[in-house]
Enzyme design. Structure first.
Site, PDB file in Angstrom:
ATOM      1  N   LYS A   9       0.820  -1.213   0.000  1.00  0.00           N
ATOM      2  CA  LYS A   9       0.000   0.000   0.000  1.00  0.00           C
ATOM      3  C   LYS A   9       0.863   1.277   0.000  1.00  0.00           C
ATOM      4  O   LYS A   9       2.071   1.224   0.255  1.00  0.00           O
ATOM      5  CB  LYS A   9      -0.928  -0.032   1.225  1.00  0.00           C
ATOM      6  N   TYR A  49     -12.522  -1.900  -3.261  1.00  0.00           N
ATOM      7  CA  TYR A  49     -12.984  -1.892  -1.869  1.00  0.00           C
ATOM      8  C   TYR A  49     -14.503  -1.716  -1.772  1.00  0.00           C
ATOM      9  O   TYR A  49     -15.014  -1.298  -0.731  1.00  0.00           O
ATOM     10  CB  TYR A  49     -12.261  -0.808  -1.078  1.00  0.00           C
ATOM     11  N   ASN A 112      -1.906   0.531   6.769  1.00  0.00           N
ATOM     12  CA  ASN A 112      -1.391  -0.716   7.328  1.00  0.00           C
ATOM     13  C   ASN A 112      -0.574  -1.548   6.331  1.00  0.00           C
ATOM     14  O   ASN A 112      -0.487  -2.768   6.438  1.00  0.00           O
ATOM     15  CB  ASN A 112      -2.521  -1.517   7.979  1.00  0.00           C
ATOM     16  N   HIS A 115      -2.269  -5.406   1.732  1.00  0.00           N
ATOM     17  CA  HIS A 115      -3.561  -6.067   1.606  1.00  0.00           C
ATOM     18  C   HIS A 115      -3.311  -7.515   1.207  1.00  0.00           C
ATOM     19  O   HIS A 115      -2.392  -7.785   0.429  1.00  0.00           O
ATOM     20  CB  HIS A 115      -4.415  -5.417   0.506  1.00  0.00           C
ATOM     21  N   GLU A 126      -9.869 -10.725  -7.276  1.00  0.00           N
ATOM     22  CA  GLU A 126      -8.876  -9.648  -7.133  1.00  0.00           C
ATOM     23  C   GLU A 126      -7.709  -9.836  -8.112  1.00  0.00           C
ATOM     24  O   GLU A 126      -7.226  -8.864  -8.698  1.00  0.00           O
ATOM     25  CB  GLU A 126      -8.385  -9.601  -5.685  1.00  0.00           C
TER      26      GLU A 126
HETATM   27  P1  GTP Z   1      -7.135  -5.894   3.702  1.00  0.00           P
HETATM   28  O1  GTP Z   1      -6.191  -7.012   3.461  1.00  0.00           O
HETATM   29  O2  GTP Z   1      -6.588  -4.560   3.252  1.00  0.00           O
HETATM   30  O3  GTP Z   1      -8.532  -6.171   3.187  1.00  0.00           O
HETATM   31  O4  GTP Z   1      -7.194  -5.767   5.278  1.00  0.00           O
HETATM   32  P2  GTP Z   1      -8.073  -6.574   6.311  1.00  0.00           P
HETATM   33  O5  GTP Z   1      -8.802  -7.688   5.641  1.00  0.00           O
HETATM   34  O6  GTP Z   1      -7.136  -6.898   7.424  1.00  0.00           O
HETATM   35  O7  GTP Z   1      -9.083  -5.463   6.780  1.00  0.00           O
HETATM   36  P3  GTP Z   1     -10.575  -5.126   6.270  1.00  0.00           P
HETATM   37  O8  GTP Z   1     -10.908  -5.902   5.035  1.00  0.00           O
HETATM   38  O9  GTP Z   1     -11.477  -5.185   7.442  1.00  0.00           O
HETATM   39  O10 GTP Z   1     -10.410  -3.587   5.875  1.00  0.00           O
HETATM   40  C1  GTP Z   1      -9.853  -3.244   4.627  1.00  0.00           C
HETATM   41  C2  GTP Z   1      -8.934  -2.078   4.803  1.00  0.00           C
HETATM   42  O11 GTP Z   1      -9.675  -0.936   5.173  1.00  0.00           O
HETATM   43  C3  GTP Z   1      -7.880  -2.233   5.914  1.00  0.00           C
HETATM   44  O12 GTP Z   1      -6.754  -2.943   5.531  1.00  0.00           O
HETATM   45  C4  GTP Z   1      -7.552  -0.790   6.211  1.00  0.00           C
HETATM   46  O13 GTP Z   1      -6.618  -0.262   5.281  1.00  0.00           O
HETATM   47  C5  GTP Z   1      -8.895  -0.101   6.006  1.00  0.00           C
HETATM   48  N1  GTP Z   1      -9.563   0.064   7.295  1.00  0.00           N
HETATM   49  C6  GTP Z   1     -10.171  -0.878   8.051  1.00  0.00           C
HETATM   50  N2  GTP Z   1     -10.674  -0.353   9.176  1.00  0.00           N
HETATM   51  C7  GTP Z   1     -10.356   0.977   9.126  1.00  0.00           C
HETATM   52  C8  GTP Z   1     -10.590   2.075   9.996  1.00  0.00           C
HETATM   53  O14 GTP Z   1     -11.183   1.951  11.064  1.00  0.00           O
HETATM   54  N3  GTP Z   1     -10.114   3.293   9.591  1.00  0.00           N
HETATM   55  C9  GTP Z   1      -9.473   3.474   8.398  1.00  0.00           C
HETATM   56  N4  GTP Z   1      -9.036   4.688   8.048  1.00  0.00           N
HETATM   57  N5  GTP Z   1      -9.227   2.448   7.565  1.00  0.00           N
HETATM   58  C10 GTP Z   1      -9.660   1.235   7.913  1.00  0.00           C
HETATM   59 MG    MG Z   2     -10.049  -7.456   3.910  1.00  0.00          MG
END
Ligand code: GTP
Ligand code: MG
Length: 138
Positions: A9, A49, A112, A115, A126
């Site tokens: 990212k 997303y 973070n 992904h 994807e």
């Molecule tokens: P991905 O591998 O990126 O999908 O991460 P994940 O599966 O661990 O997390 P999830 O699918 O729940 O959320 C997708 C992405 O949205 C996360 O990786 C973060 O970058 C973003 N995200 C999730 N929660 C938050 C939040 O509370 N605040 C913000 N700013 N971004 C968030």
């Molecule tokens: Mg995810």
């Protein structure tokens, strides 16, 4: 053998951490079988997303993903989807285990660093969204 889709990212590409993250991926026994650096468009980020479109952080997430280049990748290995999620660590780096990518490099729950697909069906969608079959060199 299984494939998963990965994104390095913007927070990580900006800090020149592509190689350091790839080293962790390879050390875990995953093979990078396709990789390209792209600037994601707003439309691509919104579609990618789309599952999060009603979440309060959606706008922030899309803006973040288009703020700097990203590196999109296909990783291959035994149990690649679960293995890569283990290597990534928890979404929130404060909850990530020692030695994981997010523990070491992530800045916050939003920024973070990586992904990874969460299931075989999402991995297939994807991968196909960013790569043609000819670009996957297993
Ligand atoms: P991905 O591998 O990126 O999908 O991460 P994940 O599966 O661990 O997390 P999830 O699918 O729940 O959320 C997708 C992405 O949205 C996360 O990786 C973060 O970058 C973003 N995200 C999730 N929660 C938050 C939040 O509370 N605040 C913000 N700013 N971004 C968030
Ligand atoms: Mg995810």
């Amino acid at each position: 053998i299984q494939r998963t889709f990965s994104i390095i990212k913007p927070d990580a590409t900006k800090r020149n951490l592509t190689g350091a993250i790839n080293a962790k991926i390879e050390a875990a026994g995953l093979r990078i079988i396709a990789q390209k650096r792209i600037r994601m468009t707003q439309a691509q980020a919104e579609t990618f997303y789309g599952v999060h479109k009603d979440r309060p952080f959606f706008g922030e997430l899309v803006e973040f993903m288009i703020s700097e280049p990203v590196v999109v990748q296909v990783l291959e290995g035994e149990n690649a989807i679960a293995k890569y999620r283990d290597v990534m660590g928890a979404t929130n780096p404060e909850q990530a285990d020692e030695g994981t990518i997010r523990k070491e490099f992530a800045l916050s729950v939003g920024e973070n660093s990586v992904h990874g697909s969460d299931a075989p069906e999402t991995a297939a969608v994807e991968i196909a969204y960013f790569f043609s079959g000819l670009e996957l060199v297993g």
